[in-house]
Design a protein around this motif. Structure first.
Motif, PDB file in Angstrom:
ATOM      1  N   ASP A  15      33.712  47.364  46.645  1.00 32.54           N
ATOM      2  CA  ASP A  15      34.766  47.179  47.654  1.00 32.54           C
ATOM      3  C   ASP A  15      34.386  47.854  48.967  1.00 32.54           C
ATOM      4  O   ASP A  15      34.719  47.359  50.045  1.00 32.54           O
ATOM      5  CB  ASP A  15      36.110  47.708  47.143  1.00 32.54           C
ATOM      6  CG  ASP A  15      36.669  46.845  46.018  1.00 32.54           C
ATOM      7  OD1 ASP A  15      36.807  45.629  46.212  1.00 32.54           O
ATOM      8  OD2 ASP A  15      36.954  47.399  44.938  1.00 32.54           O
ATOM      9  N   SER A  75      40.554  55.186  44.015  1.00 31.66           N
ATOM     10  CA  SER A  75      40.036  53.886  44.421  1.00 31.66           C
ATOM     11  C   SER A  75      39.566  53.984  45.864  1.00 31.66           C
ATOM     12  O   SER A  75      40.272  54.540  46.713  1.00 31.66           O
ATOM     13  CB  SER A  75      41.124  52.814  44.320  1.00 31.66           C
ATOM     14  OG  SER A  75      41.521  52.647  42.983  1.00 31.66           O
ATOM     15  N   ARG A 115      41.555  47.498  49.087  1.00 35.20           N
ATOM     16  CA  ARG A 115      41.247  46.067  49.225  1.00 35.20           C
ATOM     17  C   ARG A 115      42.350  45.399  50.031  1.00 35.20           C
ATOM     18  O   ARG A 115      43.469  45.898  50.085  1.00 35.20           O
ATOM     19  CB  ARG A 115      41.221  45.386  47.853  1.00 35.20           C
ATOM     20  CG  ARG A 115      40.278  45.970  46.867  1.00 35.20           C
ATOM     21  CD  ARG A 115      40.437  45.295  45.492  1.00 35.20           C
ATOM     22  NE  ARG A 115      39.551  45.946  44.556  1.00 35.20           N
ATOM     23  CZ  ARG A 115      39.933  46.897  43.708  1.00 35.20           C
ATOM     24  NH1 ARG A 115      41.194  47.283  43.647  1.00 35.20           N
ATOM     25  NH2 ARG A 115      39.045  47.458  42.900  1.00 35.20           N
ATOM     26  N   GLN A 138      44.108  43.011  46.069  1.00 35.10           N
ATOM     27  CA  GLN A 138      44.609  44.174  45.326  1.00 35.10           C
ATOM     28  C   GLN A 138      45.702  43.792  44.332  1.00 35.10           C
ATOM     29  O   GLN A 138      45.860  44.454  43.313  1.00 35.10           O
ATOM     30  CB  GLN A 138      45.118  45.236  46.311  1.00 35.10           C
ATOM     31  CG  GLN A 138      45.632  46.503  45.677  1.00 35.10           C
ATOM     32  CD  GLN A 138      44.580  47.307  44.924  1.00 35.10           C
ATOM     33  OE1 GLN A 138      43.409  46.966  44.918  1.00 35.10           O
ATOM     34  NE2 GLN A 138      45.002  48.374  44.282  1.00 35.10           N
ATOM     35  N   TYR A 181      45.763  41.724  42.071  1.00 33.22           N
ATOM     36  CA  TYR A 181      45.231  41.551  40.715  1.00 33.22           C
ATOM     37  C   TYR A 181      45.090  42.894  39.997  1.00 33.22           C
ATOM     38  O   TYR A 181      45.346  42.988  38.800  1.00 33.22           O
ATOM     39  CB  TYR A 181      43.890  40.809  40.737  1.00 33.22           C
ATOM     40  CG  TYR A 181      44.062  39.379  41.181  1.00 33.22           C
ATOM     41  CD1 TYR A 181      44.604  38.427  40.312  1.00 33.22           C
ATOM     42  CD2 TYR A 181      43.730  38.987  42.461  1.00 33.22           C
ATOM     43  CE1 TYR A 181      44.786  37.119  40.717  1.00 33.22           C
ATOM     44  CE2 TYR A 181      43.917  37.671  42.877  1.00 33.22           C
ATOM     45  CZ  TYR A 181      44.447  36.743  42.002  1.00 33.22           C
ATOM     46  OH  TYR A 181      44.640  35.453  42.410  1.00 33.22           O
ATOM     47  N   MET A 182      44.690  43.924  40.737  1.00 36.09           N
ATOM     48  CA  MET A 182      44.568  45.252  40.125  1.00 36.09           C
ATOM     49  C   MET A 182      45.948  45.834  39.836  1.00 36.09           C
ATOM     50  O   MET A 182      46.150  46.471  38.806  1.00 36.09           O
ATOM     51  CB  MET A 182      43.762  46.188  41.031  1.00 36.09           C
ATOM     52  CG  MET A 182      43.446  47.519  40.375  1.00 36.09           C
ATOM     53  SD  MET A 182      42.533  47.403  38.801  1.00 36.09           S
ATOM     54  CE  MET A 182      40.895  46.947  39.381  1.00 36.09           C
ATOM     55  N   PHE A 212      47.070  44.205  36.712  1.00 37.62           N
ATOM     56  CA  PHE A 212      46.294  44.723  35.583  1.00 37.62           C
ATOM     57  C   PHE A 212      46.825  46.084  35.145  1.00 37.62           C
ATOM     58  O   PHE A 212      47.049  46.308  33.953  1.00 37.62           O
ATOM     59  CB  PHE A 212      44.809  44.831  35.953  1.00 37.62           C
ATOM     60  CG  PHE A 212      44.017  45.566  34.908  1.00 37.62           C
ATOM     61  CD1 PHE A 212      43.616  44.938  33.739  1.00 37.62           C
ATOM     62  CD2 PHE A 212      43.707  46.914  35.078  1.00 37.62           C
ATOM     63  CE1 PHE A 212      42.902  45.627  32.763  1.00 37.62           C
ATOM     64  CE2 PHE A 212      42.996  47.608  34.105  1.00 37.62           C
ATOM     65  CZ  PHE A 212      42.601  46.966  32.948  1.00 37.62           C
ATOM     66  N   LYS A 213      47.033  46.991  36.108  1.00 34.39           N
ATOM     67  CA  LYS A 213      47.496  48.350  35.767  1.00 34.39           C
ATOM     68  C   LYS A 213      48.873  48.303  35.111  1.00 34.39           C
ATOM     69  O   LYS A 213      49.144  49.055  34.184  1.00 34.39           O
ATOM     70  CB  LYS A 213      47.541  49.237  37.026  1.00 34.39           C
ATOM     71  CG  LYS A 213      46.189  49.512  37.626  1.00 34.39           C
ATOM     72  CD  LYS A 213      45.507  50.655  36.951  1.00 34.39           C
ATOM     73  CE  LYS A 213      44.250  51.044  37.713  1.00 34.39           C
ATOM     74  NZ  LYS A 213      43.611  52.202  37.191  1.00 34.39           N
ATOM     75  N   MET A 222      40.036  44.093  31.913  1.00 34.41           N
ATOM     76  CA  MET A 222      39.468  44.590  33.176  1.00 34.41           C
ATOM     77  C   MET A 222      38.401  43.620  33.680  1.00 34.41           C
ATOM     78  O   MET A 222      38.325  43.333  34.873  1.00 34.41           O
ATOM     79  CB  MET A 222      38.894  45.993  32.990  1.00 34.41           C
ATOM     80  CG  MET A 222      38.173  46.527  34.229  1.00 34.41           C
ATOM     81  SD  MET A 222      39.188  46.587  35.730  1.00 34.41           S
ATOM     82  CE  MET A 222      39.955  48.178  35.515  1.00 34.41           C
ATOM     83  N   THR A 247      40.066  40.771  35.292  1.00 34.82           N
ATOM     84  CA  THR A 247      40.633  41.212  36.569  1.00 34.82           C
ATOM     85  C   THR A 247      39.549  41.292  37.638  1.00 34.82           C
ATOM     86  O   THR A 247      39.748  40.849  38.769  1.00 34.82           O
ATOM     87  CB  THR A 247      41.340  42.574  36.399  1.00 34.82           C
ATOM     88  OG1 THR A 247      42.401  42.407  35.454  1.00 34.82           O
ATOM     89  CG2 THR A 247      41.906  43.079  37.713  1.00 34.82           C
ATOM     90  N   ARG A 248      38.389  41.849  37.283  1.00 36.96           N
ATOM     91  CA  ARG A 248      37.280  41.944  38.252  1.00 36.96           C
ATOM     92  C   ARG A 248      36.843  40.541  38.707  1.00 36.96           C
ATOM     93  O   ARG A 248      36.536  40.334  39.888  1.00 36.96           O
ATOM     94  CB  ARG A 248      36.106  42.710  37.658  1.00 36.96           C
ATOM     95  CG  ARG A 248      36.384  44.189  37.497  1.00 36.96           C
ATOM     96  CD  ARG A 248      35.112  44.971  37.171  1.00 36.96           C
ATOM     97  NE  ARG A 248      35.368  46.296  36.666  1.00 36.96           N
ATOM     98  CZ  ARG A 248      35.820  47.318  37.355  1.00 36.96           C
ATOM     99  NH1 ARG A 248      36.092  47.176  38.631  1.00 36.96           N
ATOM    100  NH2 ARG A 248      36.012  48.504  36.786  1.00 36.96           N
ATOM    101  N   ILE A 250      39.344  39.329  41.173  1.00 34.55           N
ATOM    102  CA  ILE A 250      39.168  40.032  42.450  1.00 34.55           C
ATOM    103  C   ILE A 250      38.040  39.386  43.249  1.00 34.55           C
ATOM    104  O   ILE A 250      38.190  39.097  44.440  1.00 34.55           O
ATOM    105  CB  ILE A 250      38.937  41.544  42.201  1.00 34.55           C
ATOM    106  CG1 ILE A 250      40.274  42.208  41.830  1.00 34.55           C
ATOM    107  CG2 ILE A 250      38.290  42.213  43.412  1.00 34.55           C
ATOM    108  CD1 ILE A 250      40.164  43.651  41.377  1.00 34.55           C
TER     109      ILE A 250
END
Length: 188
Positions: free
Chosen positions: A68, A109, A129, A134, A136-137, A140-141, A156, A159-160, A163
């Motif tokens: 990033d 991050s 990001r 962001q 998506y993160m 995910f969290k 994860m 998710t990556r 992203i």
């Protein structure tokens, strides 16, 4: 509580020093920097108008290993150059005290772009990001609170991938980053 970065202004690496010292992602970083163009003349004029202000400083928490950072910081460097705003990079691992004041979703991050006045009072931050990436993160969290869950790493990985897709092809996210920085700076 207002955060103050006065004791960190002047301790970071200048943009060129950061790039020259990169052990990882240097080619990606330089390509993003060299390929940057202003998509919008109004955005460019906004950042040029900031040359009339001498009351802003930028500290960027970053590390060369972070994808990033390699994608986003070249755009920030270009915007701050155009704006004439003094910019320094604080290497995350050397500045964990600062990093831990700017956690994202409870974690470390990067990048975190910290805007302060000349006295070091934090005015705002951007990162790690663009918001459309962001999200998506954030999802995910929320959906994966347990790092020990059997499907955590698989989720994860998905998710990556999301992203990377959200960043788009080439430099598609550059204009979005510029827009978000402009909106942020307009508020102070």
């Amino acid at each position: 509580m207002t955060m103050n970065m006065a004791n960190h202004i002047g301790t970071g690496r200048l943009p060129q020093q950061f790039v020259d010292g990169m052990q990882k992602n240097q080619d990606t970083f330089k390509r993003g920097y060299e390929q940057f163009t202003w998509d919008n003349e109004e955005d460019k004029a906004f950042f040029e108008s900031l040359n009339d202000r001498d009351n802003l400083r930028v500290l960027i928490l970053a590390a060369d290993w972070c994808g990033d950072v390699a994608r986003n910081v070249p755009v920030v460097f270009r915007a701050m150059e155009t704006a004439g705003i003094q910019t320094e990079v604080l290497i995350m691992e050397e500045n964990l005290d600062v990093m831990d004041q700017f956690l994202t979703l409870g974690g470390r991050s990067i990048p975190v772009v910290i805007f302060s006045d000349i006295e070091g009072n934090v005015q705002g931050t951007w990162g790690p990001r663009p918001a459309h990436v962001q999200k998506y993160m954030i999802e995910f969290k929320k959906d994966n609170p347990n790092r020990e869950a059997p499907d955590y790493q698989d989720n994860m990985a998905v998710t990556r991938q999301n992203i990377v897709q959200a960043y788009g092809e080439g430099n598609a996210a550059h204009a979005v980053i510029i827009q978000e920085l402009r909106e942020l700076i307009s508020g102070f």
